[in-house]
Design an enzyme around this catalytic site. Structure first.
Site, short mmCIF file in Angstrom:
data_model
loop_
_atom_site.label_atom_id
_atom_site.label_comp_id
_atom_site.label_asym_id
_atom_site.label_seq_id
_atom_site.Cartn_x
_atom_site.Cartn_y
_atom_site.Cartn_z
N ARG A 127 0.85 -1.19 0.00
CA ARG A 127 0.00 0.00 0.00
C ARG A 127 0.89 1.24 0.00
NH1 ARG A 127 -2.35 -3.72 3.48
NH2 ARG A 127 -4.45 -4.33 2.83
N HIS A 156 -3.41 3.16 -6.14
CA HIS A 156 -3.70 1.84 -5.56
C HIS A 156 -3.77 0.76 -6.64
CE1 HIS A 156 -4.93 -0.64 -2.18
NE2 HIS A 156 -5.87 -1.19 -2.96
N HIS A 192 -3.39 -9.42 3.00
CA HIS A 192 -4.83 -9.49 3.24
C HIS A 192 -5.09 -10.39 4.45
CE1 HIS A 192 -5.86 -8.58 -1.24
NE2 HIS A 192 -5.69 -7.48 -0.55
N TYR A 251 -9.34 -11.80 -7.25
CA TYR A 251 -8.35 -12.09 -8.28
C TYR A 251 -8.49 -13.52 -8.81
CZ TYR A 251 -6.06 -7.92 -6.46
OH TYR A 251 -5.79 -6.66 -6.05
#
Length: 161
Positions: free
Chosen positions: A14, A102, A128, A137
């Site tokens: 991030r 992002h 995550h 995904y």
């Protein structure tokens, strides 16, 4: 700033995880970083590729004195605070629309999957806490699964096509 943006793409971290990196967070021997400020609130170690580590090393060569941040801000002892502004200028110069900083994270995840990483590996790489975040995904993993099925079929039958 370009080095920071490349680091985002090469790590999938991030924005704040990259721009808040301190030199003390780096493990040179393991070529990894320890993230202490994460979205989940849990510290995690992230192993870096050679290309990502090269970005960090490039910043070391440009380090100003004992500045604590890998990506120093304009004010003393602060990190880059608004990388989005520079990113917007880069996008405008390249004529790219509808792309957020992002999205570099999503791009990294896509390339991980295309390289054969499992959803679990992508989940760990992105930090995550919940697999459902990574599940978006899953459709990208289909091509890899199909390729693996083809490889298995070739081994089983000894034939291609």
């Amino acid at each position: 700033m370009a080095t920071g943006l490349r680091t985002l793409l090469l790590t999938g971290l991030r924005s704040r995880e990259v721009f808040d990196l301190r030199w003390e967070d780096l493990d040179e021997d393991a070529k990894s970083v320890m993230l202490t400020k994460t979205k989940s609130g849990k510290a995690r170690r992230v192993c870096l590729s050679e290309a990502a580590w090269a970005q960090i090393e490039g910043m070391r060569e440009r380090r100003r004195g004992n500045h604590p941040y890998v990506f120093p801000g304009k004010k003393a002892n602060t990190p880059v605070l608004q990388p989005h502004r520079a990113f917007k200028r880069v996008l405008e110069a390249a004529g790219i629309k509808d792309f957020r900083i992002h999205d570099l994270r999503h791009t990294h995840a896509t390339y991980l999957l295309e390289a054969g990483a499992s959803l679990y590996e992508v989940q760990r790489a992105l930090g995550h806490a919940d697999a459902s975040m990574t599940a978006r995904y899953a459709h990208l993993a289909d091509a890899t699964l199909r390729e693996r099925a083809e490889q298995a079929a070739v081994q089983l039958t000894g034939a291609t096509g």
